[in-house]
Write a protein that holds these residues in place. Structure first.
Motif, short mmCIF file in Angstrom:
data_model
loop_
_atom_site.label_atom_id
_atom_site.label_comp_id
_atom_site.label_asym_id
_atom_site.label_seq_id
_atom_site.Cartn_x
_atom_site.Cartn_y
_atom_site.Cartn_z
N GLU A 1 0.83 -1.21 0.00
CA GLU A 1 0.00 0.00 0.00
C GLU A 1 0.86 1.25 0.00
O GLU A 1 0.63 2.19 -0.77
CB GLU A 1 -0.92 -0.02 1.23
N ARG A 2 1.88 1.27 0.86
CA ARG A 2 2.75 2.44 0.96
C ARG A 2 3.51 2.69 -0.35
O ARG A 2 3.68 3.83 -0.77
CB ARG A 2 3.72 2.26 2.12
N LEU A 3 3.97 1.62 -0.99
CA LEU A 3 4.73 1.74 -2.24
C LEU A 3 3.83 1.90 -3.46
O LEU A 3 4.34 2.17 -4.55
CB LEU A 3 5.61 0.51 -2.44
N ARG A 4 2.53 1.68 -3.25
CA ARG A 4 1.56 1.68 -4.36
C ARG A 4 1.99 0.66 -5.41
O ARG A 4 2.04 0.93 -6.62
CB ARG A 4 1.41 3.06 -4.96
N ALA A 5 2.33 -0.52 -4.92
CA ALA A 5 2.77 -1.62 -5.79
C ALA A 5 1.61 -2.06 -6.69
O ALA A 5 0.45 -1.97 -6.30
CB ALA A 5 3.25 -2.80 -4.94
N PRO A 6 1.91 -2.53 -7.89
CA PRO A 6 0.87 -3.02 -8.78
C PRO A 6 0.10 -4.18 -8.14
O PRO A 6 0.62 -4.91 -7.29
CB PRO A 6 1.64 -3.51 -10.01
N VAL A 7 -1.13 -4.35 -8.56
CA VAL A 7 -2.02 -5.34 -7.96
C VAL A 7 -1.44 -6.75 -8.03
O VAL A 7 -1.52 -7.51 -7.06
CB VAL A 7 -3.42 -5.29 -8.63
N ASP A 8 -0.83 -7.13 -9.17
CA ASP A 8 -0.29 -8.49 -9.27
C ASP A 8 0.83 -8.71 -8.25
O ASP A 8 0.95 -9.80 -7.67
CB ASP A 8 0.15 -8.83 -10.69
N CYS A 9 1.63 -7.68 -8.01
CA CYS A 9 2.70 -7.79 -7.01
C CYS A 9 2.12 -7.87 -5.60
O CYS A 9 2.54 -8.70 -4.79
CB CYS A 9 3.65 -6.60 -7.12
N ARG A 10 1.14 -7.03 -5.31
CA ARG A 10 0.49 -7.04 -3.99
C ARG A 10 -0.13 -8.41 -3.69
O ARG A 10 0.05 -8.95 -2.61
CB ARG A 10 -0.65 -6.01 -3.93
N ASP A 11 -0.87 -8.92 -4.66
CA ASP A 11 -1.58 -10.18 -4.45
C ASP A 11 -0.63 -11.34 -4.24
O ASP A 11 -0.82 -12.17 -3.34
CB ASP A 11 -2.50 -10.49 -5.64
N LEU A 12 0.42 -11.41 -5.05
CA LEU A 12 1.37 -12.52 -4.91
C LEU A 12 2.17 -12.40 -3.62
O LEU A 12 2.48 -13.41 -2.97
CB LEU A 12 2.28 -12.61 -6.13
N ALA A 13 2.50 -11.17 -3.22
CA ALA A 13 3.22 -10.99 -1.95
C ALA A 13 2.36 -11.48 -0.78
O ALA A 13 2.85 -12.14 0.13
CB ALA A 13 3.59 -9.52 -1.75
N ARG A 14 1.08 -11.16 -0.82
CA ARG A 14 0.16 -11.62 0.24
C ARG A 14 0.07 -13.15 0.25
O ARG A 14 0.14 -13.77 1.31
CB ARG A 14 -1.21 -10.98 0.03
N LEU A 15 -0.03 -13.75 -0.92
CA LEU A 15 -0.10 -15.21 -1.00
C LEU A 15 1.18 -15.86 -0.50
O LEU A 15 1.14 -16.87 0.21
CB LEU A 15 -0.40 -15.65 -2.44
N ALA A 16 2.31 -15.32 -0.89
CA ALA A 16 3.59 -15.90 -0.47
C ALA A 16 3.76 -15.76 1.05
O ALA A 16 4.25 -16.68 1.70
CB ALA A 16 4.75 -15.21 -1.18
N ALA A 17 3.34 -14.65 1.59
CA ALA A 17 3.43 -14.45 3.05
C ALA A 17 2.55 -15.45 3.77
O ALA A 17 2.93 -16.01 4.79
CB ALA A 17 3.03 -13.02 3.39
#
Length: 197
Positions: free
Chosen positions: A181-197
């Motif tokens: 959210e802070r970096l305003r990362a693209p949606v595909d990056c946000r979603d995969l980061a959440r899944l990997a976490a």
């Protein structure tokens, strides 16, 4: 006539693999701190001590706060796609910029993990090794970003619980979401980061 005019000693720096600023104007744009780190990742060059000192002064002066999330993301994304992205984070950490820009990543360094699963022990070192592995595999940007954010919860584990990190996954999801959210990362990056976490 083939004569080299080299007032800043650039040829010697290129041979020695050194990144060096050539004027005080370097300090006029704090984004140059990230660019130096990115070029270190791309070229495998070291940062000259006086340039690193100037980078530290920029960080210490609070000038990185002027950078927009979009500018930070652009440099981060480019660095993640380099051959050795770990060098970007090492350069930022050496000048103090990692703690300012990506405190969730900086918090991983010095945090031990069980040696049976992580022979490198340090959680920060683990993330950097995993990033370089993803780069060597030719993984995409969302995968590399997910690798960066996959273990953030270990950075907030109470030291009394070390080297175990029970429940770090839920903490990692929360921190990955906040970072994205802070970096305003693209949606595909946000979603995969959440899944990997």
């Amino acid at each position: 006539d083939g004569a080299l005019i080299d007032p800043y000693g650039g040829e010697a720096d290129l041979r020695a693999g050194v990144l060096r600023h050539v004027s005080p104007a370097f300090a006029e744009d704090p984004l140059r701190v990230l660019r130096v780190a990115r070029f270190a990742a791309r070229l495998g060059f070291a940062v000259a001590p006086e340039t690193e000192a100037l980078m530290r002064a920029i960080v210490g002066g609070g000038e990185l706060a002027e950078l927009t999330p979009e500018r930070i993301w652009r440099e981060l994304a480019r660095a993640l796609m380099e051959t050795r992205p770990s060098r970007f984070f090492v350069a930022l950490r050496r000048c103090g910029a990692l703690a300012t820009l990506l405190p969730e990543i900086d918090a991983l360094f010095g945090v031990p993990q069980p040696v049976a699963y992580h022979p490198e022990i340090d959680a920060g070192v683990h993330v950097l090794q995993a990033l370089d592995f993803a780069a060597a595999a030719g993984d995409s940007m969302p995968v590399r970003y997910a690798v960066l954010a996959h273990d953030l919860g270990k950075g907030v584990t109470a030291p009394a619980e070390w080297p175990r990190h029970i429940g770090h996954e839920a903490r990692s999801v929360r921190l990955a979401n906040a970072l994205s959210e802070r970096l305003r990362a693209p949606v595909d990056c946000r979603d995969l980061a959440r899944l990997a976490a």
